[in-house]
Design a protein around this motif. Structure first.
Motif, PDB file in Angstrom:
ATOM      1  N   HIS A   1       0.826  -1.201   0.000  1.00 50.54           N
ATOM      2  CA  HIS A   1       0.000   0.000   0.000  1.00 50.54           C
ATOM      3  C   HIS A   1       0.864   1.257   0.000  1.00 50.54           C
ATOM      4  O   HIS A   1       0.547   2.251  -0.687  1.00 50.54           O
ATOM      5  N   LEU A   2       1.944   1.256   0.742  1.00 50.51           N
ATOM      6  CA  LEU A   2       2.851   2.396   0.737  1.00 50.51           C
ATOM      7  C   LEU A   2       3.463   2.607  -0.648  1.00 50.51           C
ATOM      8  O   LEU A   2       3.635   3.745  -1.099  1.00 50.51           O
ATOM      9  N   LEU A   3       3.801   1.508  -1.313  1.00 52.58           N
ATOM     10  CA  LEU A   3       4.319   1.610  -2.679  1.00 52.58           C
ATOM     11  C   LEU A   3       3.282   2.255  -3.596  1.00 52.58           C
ATOM     12  O   LEU A   3       3.619   3.090  -4.450  1.00 52.58           O
ATOM     13  N   ALA A   4       2.015   1.848  -3.429  1.00 51.79           N
ATOM     14  CA  ALA A   4       0.952   2.447  -4.230  1.00 51.79           C
ATOM     15  C   ALA A   4       0.836   3.940  -3.947  1.00 51.79           C
ATOM     16  O   ALA A   4       0.745   4.761  -4.867  1.00 51.79           O
ATOM     17  N   THR A   5       0.851   4.290  -2.672  1.00 50.38           N
ATOM     18  CA  THR A   5       0.756   5.700  -2.290  1.00 50.38           C
ATOM     19  C   THR A   5       1.892   6.511  -2.902  1.00 50.38           C
ATOM     20  O   THR A   5       1.682   7.595  -3.452  1.00 50.38           O
ATOM     21  N   ALA A   6       3.102   5.980  -2.811  1.00 50.06           N
ATOM     22  CA  ALA A   6       4.262   6.685  -3.363  1.00 50.06           C
ATOM     23  C   ALA A   6       4.153   6.862  -4.874  1.00 50.06           C
ATOM     24  O   ALA A   6       4.675   7.831  -5.434  1.00 50.06           O
ATOM     25  N   ALA A   7       3.452   5.924  -5.542  1.00 54.40           N
ATOM     26  CA  ALA A   7       3.294   5.978  -6.994  1.00 54.40           C
ATOM     27  C   ALA A   7       2.046   6.731  -7.420  1.00 54.40           C
ATOM     28  O   ALA A   7       1.737   6.810  -8.612  1.00 54.40           O
ATOM     29  N   GLY A   8       1.280   7.265  -6.453  1.00 53.71           N
ATOM     30  CA  GLY A   8       0.073   8.003  -6.779  1.00 53.71           C
ATOM     31  C   GLY A   8      -1.142   7.135  -7.042  1.00 53.71           C
ATOM     32  O   GLY A   8      -2.148   7.619  -7.574  1.00 53.71           O
ATOM     33  N   ALA A   9      -1.076   5.861  -6.657  1.00 54.89           N
ATOM     34  CA  ALA A   9      -2.197   4.940  -6.849  1.00 54.89           C
ATOM     35  C   ALA A   9      -2.898   4.705  -5.520  1.00 54.89           C
ATOM     36  O   ALA A   9      -2.437   5.119  -4.454  1.00 54.89           O
ATOM     37  N   ASP A  10      -4.043   3.997  -5.592  1.00 56.16           N
ATOM     38  CA  ASP A  10      -4.860   3.745  -4.409  1.00 56.16           C
ATOM     39  C   ASP A  10      -5.146   2.254  -4.264  1.00 56.16           C
ATOM     40  O   ASP A  10      -5.123   1.493  -5.235  1.00 56.16           O
ATOM     41  N   MET A  11      -5.432   1.847  -3.009  1.00 45.76           N
ATOM     42  CA  MET A  11      -5.776   0.459  -2.701  1.00 45.76           C
ATOM     43  C   MET A  11      -6.906   0.445  -1.685  1.00 45.76           C
ATOM     44  O   MET A  11      -6.988   1.318  -0.829  1.00 45.76           O
ATOM     45  N   HIS A  12      -7.760  -0.580  -1.800  1.00 45.06           N
ATOM     46  CA  HIS A  12      -8.898  -0.717  -0.893  1.00 45.06           C
ATOM     47  C   HIS A  12      -9.171  -2.209  -0.690  1.00 45.06           C
ATOM     48  O   HIS A  12      -9.621  -2.879  -1.619  1.00 45.06           O
ATOM     49  N   PRO A  13      -8.907  -2.750   0.501  1.00 45.90           N
ATOM     50  CA  PRO A  13      -9.167  -4.173   0.727  1.00 45.90           C
ATOM     51  C   PRO A  13     -10.640  -4.521   0.526  1.00 45.90           C
ATOM     52  O   PRO A  13     -11.526  -3.834   1.049  1.00 45.90           O
ATOM     53  N   LEU A  14     -10.888  -5.579  -0.233  1.00 48.12           N
ATOM     54  CA  LEU A  14     -12.226  -6.147  -0.377  1.00 48.12           C
ATOM     55  C   LEU A  14     -12.114  -7.629  -0.041  1.00 48.12           C
ATOM     56  O   LEU A  14     -12.247  -8.496  -0.905  1.00 48.12           O
ATOM     57  N   SER A  15     -11.875  -7.902   1.226  1.00 46.51           N
ATOM     58  CA  SER A  15     -11.549  -9.255   1.662  1.00 46.51           C
ATOM     59  C   SER A  15     -12.721  -9.975   2.312  1.00 46.51           C
ATOM     60  O   SER A  15     -12.519 -10.965   3.019  1.00 46.51           O
ATOM     61  N   ASN A  16     -13.955  -9.494   2.083  1.00 49.14           N
ATOM     62  CA  ASN A  16     -15.122 -10.166   2.674  1.00 49.14           C
ATOM     63  C   ASN A  16     -15.160 -11.638   2.317  1.00 49.14           C
ATOM     64  O   ASN A  16     -15.497 -12.485   3.146  1.00 49.14           O
ATOM     65  N   ALA A  17     -14.820 -11.970   1.067  1.00 50.70           N
ATOM     66  CA  ALA A  17     -14.887 -13.358   0.605  1.00 50.70           C
ATOM     67  C   ALA A  17     -13.835 -14.242   1.264  1.00 50.70           C
ATOM     68  O   ALA A  17     -13.905 -15.474   1.160  1.00 50.70           O
ATOM     69  N   LEU A  18     -12.873 -13.643   1.957  1.00 55.65           N
ATOM     70  CA  LEU A  18     -11.830 -14.417   2.634  1.00 55.65           C
ATOM     71  C   LEU A  18     -12.151 -14.676   4.097  1.00 55.65           C
ATOM     72  O   LEU A  18     -11.380 -15.333   4.794  1.00 55.65           O
ATOM     73  N   GLN A  19     -13.289 -14.176   4.556  1.00 55.96           N
ATOM     74  CA  GLN A  19     -13.675 -14.410   5.953  1.00 55.96           C
ATOM     75  C   GLN A  19     -14.086 -15.870   6.133  1.00 55.96           C
ATOM     76  O   GLN A  19     -14.597 -16.505   5.209  1.00 55.96           O
ATOM     77  N   GLU A  20     -13.900 -16.366   7.357  1.00 51.38           N
ATOM     78  CA  GLU A  20     -13.979 -17.810   7.571  1.00 51.38           C
ATOM     79  C   GLU A  20     -15.172 -18.265   8.400  1.00 51.38           C
ATOM     80  O   GLU A  20     -15.141 -19.348   8.982  1.00 51.38           O
ATOM     81  N   PHE A  21     -16.250 -17.469   8.422  1.00 50.01           N
ATOM     82  CA  PHE A  21     -17.452 -17.954   9.083  1.00 50.01           C
ATOM     83  C   PHE A  21     -18.239 -18.828   8.102  1.00 50.01           C
ATOM     84  O   PHE A  21     -18.068 -18.751   6.879  1.00 50.01           O
TER      85      PHE A  21
END
Length: 351
Positions: free
Chosen positions: A281-301
């Protein structure tokens, strides 16, 4: 928002490290961290047993990813002052794979002498790294240098990473993540766990300084007018769910997805995933890009088993051998991202 501005002003090394570490991304912005400073020369990072997410994160995997991000920012901050940091993970042993990590000592951090480390170029991005949760530009390609750096970062932490940008696999992942979001929203236990962390409006956000900030004029109006009850579980076929799913539509934008996976799913790998992810994420920030976790499908319930299997299949990861630890949409936000609230440093300390 003061912690985002105040970190560089700390003069004592441990406080300087921790003031930056608490800016790490973490699940539900719950900030499940305690830093024990009672042993001279060392920082013991504990998992706060009062800040777990047993419904959406029943085994604490995501909590450990957040702890890994915390550790990595502390290490980067120490390097800014010229100190290496020895990181010992789980000095008292790791918790069982399918148990909640209440009170676990996640790591012991021991700074080395002054002059033992070179400055990390990603330090400058720490206070600028925010999670952009709105619409992203469509069709804008990511720089090859950035995607290669993401892969190399994962490799250095013993993990694998890749991006999904082609139309068909990208559309498939968007369908899976949307389905996962609807499952989480319509499952009473997981919805209510999140709803209890909704901070609606500036007063609630300022009072709690954690959790899920909801401050748009529409949400505040509906809440004040009694038309939005956070404790009402959305139901399929009703307007309550439609309003929730309408908020998801902007999240189906962007240049693609970044995934991060481990061969296995040990507690150490979970922490390393957090260390790798925050650097990505820091690399993205330094490059002017953005990131947003969408990890709902990785939850284990239990109710999430279908999307969990689907996202692993889509990424070519056999769940019997490996684990997708993080999935994030990547690209370029159409509006600046605001910093998420953080508690004051002293709230996290044992001295």
């Amino acid at each position: 928002m003061r912690p985002w501005r105040a970190a560089p002003a700390e003069t004592e090394l441990h406080r300087f490290m921790l003031a930056h570490a608490l800016l790490a991304p973490n699940p539900h912005n719950y900030q499940s961290w305690i830093a024990d400073l009672r042993e001279p020369g060392r920082i013991h990072l504990l998992c706060d047993d009062k800040r777990l997410l047993p419904e959406t994160d029943p085994f604490g995997r995501q909590i450990f990813i957040g702890c890994g991000a915390f550790i990595e920012l502390a290490v980067i901050a120490a390097a800014e002052r010229g100190h290496t940091v020895s990181v010992t993970l789980f000095p008292q042993g790791a918790p069982a794979a399918r148990s909640l990590p209440a009170g676990t000592v996640v790591a012991t951090l021991t700074p080395g002498p002054a002059g033992s480390a070179q400055r990390d170029p990603l330090y400058a991005a720490i206070a600028r790294r925010h999670t952009a949760k709105g619409a992203y530009a469509e069709g804008r390609a990511l720089p090859e240098a950035l995607t290669s750096a993401w892969v190399e970062t994962a490799r250095r932490h013993g993990l694998q990473a890749g991006t999904v940008t082609k139309p068909e696999p990208l559309a498939a992942l968007r369908r899976i993540t949307r389905e996962a979001y609807e499952i989480e929203a319509t499952t009473p236990a997981t919805w209510l766990e999140s709803a209890r962390l909704f901070r609606i409006g500036p007063d609630a956000i300022a009072r709690h300084r954690d959790g899920i900030s909801l401050s748009s004029p529409m949400v505040r109006f509906l809440y004040t007018a009694g038309l939005f009850d956070p404790m009402e579980v959305p139901q399929r076929g009703k307007s309550s769910l439609q309003r929730i799913m309408d908020r998801w539509t902007p999240l189906e934008t962007g240049s693609g997805f970044l995934w991060l996976a481990s061969m296995g799913n040990t507690r150490v790998q979970q922490v390393e995933a957090g260390r790798a992810y925050v650097r990505q994420h820091l690399l993205a920030t330094a490059a002017g890009a953005d990131m947003h976790p969408l990890s709902n499908a990785l939850q284990e319930f239990d109710a999430m088993r279908g999307p969990y299997a689907a996202v692993h299949d889509a990424l070519g990861v056999d769940p019997s051998q490996g684990t997708v630890q993080m999935l994030a949409r990547v690209g370029y936000s159409t509006a600046p991202a605001a910093p998420a609230p953080r508690r004051e440093l002293d709230k996290l300390l044992r001295t």
